[in-house]
Scaffold this active site. Structure first.
Site, PDB file in Angstrom:
ATOM      1  CG  ASN A  35      -3.271  -7.220  -1.177  1.00  0.00           C
ATOM      2  OD1 ASN A  35      -4.101  -8.068  -0.903  1.00  0.00           O
ATOM      3  ND2 ASN A  35      -2.238  -7.471  -1.971  1.00  0.00           N
ATOM      4  N   GLY A  46      -1.767  -6.478   3.458  1.00  0.00           N
ATOM      5  CA  GLY A  46      -0.757  -6.847   2.468  1.00  0.00           C
ATOM      6  C   GLY A  46      -0.420  -5.772   1.473  1.00  0.00           C
ATOM      7  CG  HIS A  55      -1.893  -1.818  -6.420  1.00  0.00           C
ATOM      8  ND1 HIS A  55      -1.500  -1.015  -5.389  1.00  0.00           N
ATOM      9  CD2 HIS A  55      -1.557  -3.071  -6.054  1.00  0.00           C
ATOM     10  CE1 HIS A  55      -0.941  -1.740  -4.427  1.00  0.00           C
ATOM     11  NE2 HIS A  55      -0.978  -3.000  -4.809  1.00  0.00           N
ATOM     12  CG  HIS A  59      -2.857  -7.446  -6.919  1.00  0.00           C
ATOM     13  ND1 HIS A  59      -1.507  -7.712  -7.022  1.00  0.00           N
ATOM     14  CD2 HIS A  59      -2.988  -6.623  -5.844  1.00  0.00           C
ATOM     15  CE1 HIS A  59      -0.853  -7.082  -6.056  1.00  0.00           C
ATOM     16  NE2 HIS A  59      -1.733  -6.414  -5.314  1.00  0.00           N
TER      17      HIS A  59
END
Ligand code: 5GP
Ligand code: ZN
Length: 117
Positions: free
Chosen positions: A90, A96, A103, A105
């Protein structure tokens, strides 16, 4: 360096916030997300405080490549690679991103719709 002092993922990297850590080396940290959105939800972060994709410098290319390598390693070690998994970034608040530290996910253990929500 106020950003780094306040950054949640920098705090995890320094052991100031506890996390279930799956991998840590000089450049990359992997740990379970505190609020999992799938049966497997792992976050892969650079140890270096890089806020988002736009902040990645040419000197960071190796770190970014290593993030993907750690995602693959975690998938192998947790044995979810055969089930397929989804990698998500994101990037930016409208997309988001809540934590301003780059990072990846890594999500697995359920089916995923497309287009994503
Ligand atoms: P973003 O919305 O920025 O792409 O994702 C941030 C992620 O970090 C969220 O999935 C959220 O649950 C996770 N997160 C936020 N704070 C913590 C924390 O202190 N520990 C862990 N393990 N995950 C966190
Ligand atoms: Zn940070």
């Amino acid at each position: 360096m106020a950003d780094v002092e306040e950054c949640v993922f920098c705090k995890v990297a320094r052991g100031k916030i506890p996390a279930y850590i799956l991998h840590k080396d000089e450049h990359v940290l992997a740990f379970h997300d505190i609020n999992p959105q799938a049966p497997v939800h792992v976050l892969i972060v650079p140890i270096k405080h890089i806020t988002d994709l736009e902040a990645i410098g040419a000197e960071d290319a190796d770190i970014v490549a290593r993030m993907f390598g750690v995602a693959r390693k975690v998938a192998q070690e947790l044995r979810f690679e055969a089930n397929g998994y989804r990698l998500v970034i994101n990037n930016g608040r409208p997309a988001g991103q809540i934590v301003p530290h780059l990072h990846l996910h890594v999500l697995s253990g359920r089916s995923f719709g497309w287009p994503p929500g």
